[in-house]
Design a protein around this motif. Structure first.
Motif, PDB file in Angstrom:
ATOM      1  N   VAL A 119       0.371   5.861  -5.314  1.00  0.00           N
ATOM      2  CA  VAL A 119       1.783   6.224  -5.151  1.00  0.00           C
ATOM      3  C   VAL A 119       2.282   6.892  -6.429  1.00  0.00           C
ATOM      4  O   VAL A 119       2.944   7.933  -6.384  1.00  0.00           O
ATOM      5  CB  VAL A 119       2.635   4.979  -4.801  1.00  0.00           C
ATOM      6  CG1 VAL A 119       4.109   5.330  -4.775  1.00  0.00           C
ATOM      7  CG2 VAL A 119       2.195   4.394  -3.462  1.00  0.00           C
ATOM      8  N   ARG A 179      12.083   6.873  -4.462  1.00  0.00           N
ATOM      9  CA  ARG A 179      10.924   7.319  -3.685  1.00  0.00           C
ATOM     10  C   ARG A 179       9.703   6.459  -4.000  1.00  0.00           C
ATOM     11  O   ARG A 179       8.942   6.089  -3.115  1.00  0.00           O
ATOM     12  CB  ARG A 179      10.615   8.787  -3.951  1.00  0.00           C
ATOM     13  CG  ARG A 179       9.536   9.272  -2.994  1.00  0.00           C
ATOM     14  CD  ARG A 179       9.336  10.740  -2.845  1.00  0.00           C
ATOM     15  NE  ARG A 179      10.010  11.596  -3.767  1.00  0.00           N
ATOM     16  CZ  ARG A 179       9.543  12.780  -4.139  1.00  0.00           C
ATOM     17  NH1 ARG A 179       8.397  13.218  -3.658  1.00  0.00           N
ATOM     18  NH2 ARG A 179      10.197  13.536  -4.969  1.00  0.00           N
ATOM     19  N   SER A 194      10.077   3.124  -2.275  1.00  0.00           N
ATOM     20  CA  SER A 194       9.859   3.300  -0.835  1.00  0.00           C
ATOM     21  C   SER A 194       8.376   3.485  -0.517  1.00  0.00           C
ATOM     22  O   SER A 194       7.838   2.820   0.371  1.00  0.00           O
ATOM     23  CB  SER A 194      10.651   4.513  -0.353  1.00  0.00           C
ATOM     24  OG  SER A 194      10.329   4.818   0.980  1.00  0.00           O
ATOM     25  N   LEU A 195       7.718   4.361  -1.251  1.00  0.00           N
ATOM     26  CA  LEU A 195       6.297   4.610  -1.009  1.00  0.00           C
ATOM     27  C   LEU A 195       5.449   3.391  -1.358  1.00  0.00           C
ATOM     28  O   LEU A 195       4.482   3.076  -0.659  1.00  0.00           O
ATOM     29  CB  LEU A 195       5.817   5.826  -1.803  1.00  0.00           C
ATOM     30  CG  LEU A 195       6.354   7.182  -1.350  1.00  0.00           C
ATOM     31  CD1 LEU A 195       5.972   8.268  -2.348  1.00  0.00           C
ATOM     32  CD2 LEU A 195       5.864   7.530   0.042  1.00  0.00           C
ATOM     33  N   GLY A 205       6.400   0.313  -1.198  1.00  0.00           N
ATOM     34  CA  GLY A 205       6.625  -0.668  -0.132  1.00  0.00           C
ATOM     35  C   GLY A 205       5.789  -0.356   1.090  1.00  0.00           C
ATOM     36  O   GLY A 205       5.173  -1.246   1.689  1.00  0.00           O
ATOM     37  N   LYS A 206       5.736   0.910   1.453  1.00  0.00           N
ATOM     38  CA  LYS A 206       4.922   1.312   2.599  1.00  0.00           C
ATOM     39  C   LYS A 206       3.443   1.072   2.316  1.00  0.00           C
ATOM     40  O   LYS A 206       2.702   0.628   3.176  1.00  0.00           O
ATOM     41  CB  LYS A 206       5.154   2.793   2.926  1.00  0.00           C
ATOM     42  CG  LYS A 206       6.504   3.069   3.514  1.00  0.00           C
ATOM     43  CD  LYS A 206       6.694   4.557   3.733  1.00  0.00           C
ATOM     44  CE  LYS A 206       8.114   4.849   4.180  1.00  0.00           C
ATOM     45  NZ  LYS A 206       8.383   6.284   4.261  1.00  0.00           N
ATOM     46  N   ALA A 207       3.033   1.370   1.085  1.00  0.00           N
ATOM     47  CA  ALA A 207       1.623   1.193   0.726  1.00  0.00           C
ATOM     48  C   ALA A 207       1.243  -0.281   0.739  1.00  0.00           C
ATOM     49  O   ALA A 207       0.163  -0.643   1.186  1.00  0.00           O
ATOM     50  CB  ALA A 207       1.340   1.796  -0.646  1.00  0.00           C
ATOM     51  N   SER A 208       2.145  -1.148   0.252  1.00  0.00           N
ATOM     52  CA  SER A 208       1.812  -2.577   0.234  1.00  0.00           C
ATOM     53  C   SER A 208       1.787  -3.150   1.642  1.00  0.00           C
ATOM     54  O   SER A 208       1.012  -4.039   1.939  1.00  0.00           O
ATOM     55  CB  SER A 208       2.773  -3.346  -0.656  1.00  0.00           C
ATOM     56  OG  SER A 208       4.066  -3.393  -0.062  1.00  0.00           O
ATOM     57  N   HIS A 209       2.635  -2.632   2.551  1.00  0.00           N
ATOM     58  CA  HIS A 209       2.570  -3.085   3.949  1.00  0.00           C
ATOM     59  C   HIS A 209       1.264  -2.659   4.588  1.00  0.00           C
ATOM     60  O   HIS A 209       0.678  -3.400   5.354  1.00  0.00           O
ATOM     61  CB  HIS A 209       3.748  -2.520   4.753  1.00  0.00           C
ATOM     62  CG  HIS A 209       5.056  -3.186   4.448  1.00  0.00           C
ATOM     63  ND1 HIS A 209       5.238  -4.548   4.533  1.00  0.00           N
ATOM     64  CD2 HIS A 209       6.242  -2.670   4.036  1.00  0.00           C
ATOM     65  CE1 HIS A 209       6.483  -4.842   4.209  1.00  0.00           C
ATOM     66  NE2 HIS A 209       7.116  -3.716   3.877  1.00  0.00           N
ATOM     67  N   GLY A 210       0.821  -1.453   4.245  1.00  0.00           N
ATOM     68  CA  GLY A 210      -0.451  -0.975   4.792  1.00  0.00           C
ATOM     69  C   GLY A 210      -1.635  -1.789   4.324  1.00  0.00           C
ATOM     70  O   GLY A 210      -2.571  -2.035   5.065  1.00  0.00           O
ATOM     71  N   ARG A 211      -1.594  -2.224   3.066  1.00  0.00           N
ATOM     72  CA  ARG A 211      -2.690  -3.036   2.512  1.00  0.00           C
ATOM     73  C   ARG A 211      -2.683  -4.450   3.094  1.00  0.00           C
ATOM     74  O   ARG A 211      -3.714  -5.034   3.329  1.00  0.00           O
ATOM     75  CB  ARG A 211      -2.583  -3.124   0.988  1.00  0.00           C
ATOM     76  CG  ARG A 211      -3.092  -1.897   0.316  1.00  0.00           C
ATOM     77  CD  ARG A 211      -3.125  -2.108  -1.192  1.00  0.00           C
ATOM     78  NE  ARG A 211      -2.610  -0.896  -1.794  1.00  0.00           N
ATOM     79  CZ  ARG A 211      -1.636  -0.846  -2.677  1.00  0.00           C
ATOM     80  NH1 ARG A 211      -1.078  -1.920  -3.132  1.00  0.00           N
ATOM     81  NH2 ARG A 211      -1.227   0.302  -3.143  1.00  0.00           N
ATOM     82  N   GLU A 227      -1.778  -5.416   5.980  1.00  0.00           N
ATOM     83  CA  GLU A 227      -2.148  -5.467   7.408  1.00  0.00           C
ATOM     84  C   GLU A 227      -3.648  -5.468   7.593  1.00  0.00           C
ATOM     85  O   GLU A 227      -4.138  -5.754   8.664  1.00  0.00           O
ATOM     86  CB  GLU A 227      -1.520  -4.275   8.145  1.00  0.00           C
ATOM     87  CG  GLU A 227      -0.005  -4.379   8.219  1.00  0.00           C
ATOM     88  CD  GLU A 227       0.620  -3.124   8.805  1.00  0.00           C
ATOM     89  OE1 GLU A 227      -0.128  -2.195   9.194  1.00  0.00           O
ATOM     90  OE2 GLU A 227       1.855  -3.041   8.858  1.00  0.00           O
TER      91      GLU A 227
END
Length: 128
Positions: free
Chosen positions: A20, A113, A116-117, A119-125, A127
């Protein structure tokens, strides 16, 4: 004073290779932020150093001029020396004003940004 951050800390090492951050670092907005910062900091630093070195050179090799009385026992050297302090405070105020107007809005945008990015990256990891 010691820092709680160690270069051997795995979190610090991971942050150096954060995709990120790498993405933001490569963005045109980050390049613009660096350009704006350098556009102020480098010329201001050069001007202040030139002014300071002029004072030092005058003190060393223009002693007659520097000892010229201005008012009473106040000479040119004292006036120029006090102006060094005034210049420092003026430069700090100018930088603060410049930063508030030109740097902070762009830095806030990049920070939002990043959050936000990240947060999205940590949600992806999480899962996986």
């Amino acid at each position: 004073m010691t820092s709680d951050i160690s270069p051997h800390d795995p979190n610090v090492a991971a942050a150096r290779h954060d995709p990120v951050y790498d993405e933001l670092h490569a963005s045109p907005e980050f390049a613009e932020l660096k350009r704006r910062y350098r556009g102020f900091a480098f010329p201001a630093t050069a001007a202040f150093l030139a002014w300071y070195l002029t004072y030092v050179v005058l003190s060393m090799w223009a002693t007659g001029f520097m000892s010229t009385k201005v008012v009473g026992n106040i000479n040119v050297a004292l006036v120029l020396g006090l102006l060094q302090f005034a210049t420092t405070f003026l430069l700090a105020w100018l930088y603060s004003s410049y930063s508030t107007k030109k740097l902070d809005p762009l830095a806030r945008e990049l920070d939002e940004r990043f959050v936000s990015l990240a947060g999205k990256a940590s949600h992806g990891r999480s899962e996986h």
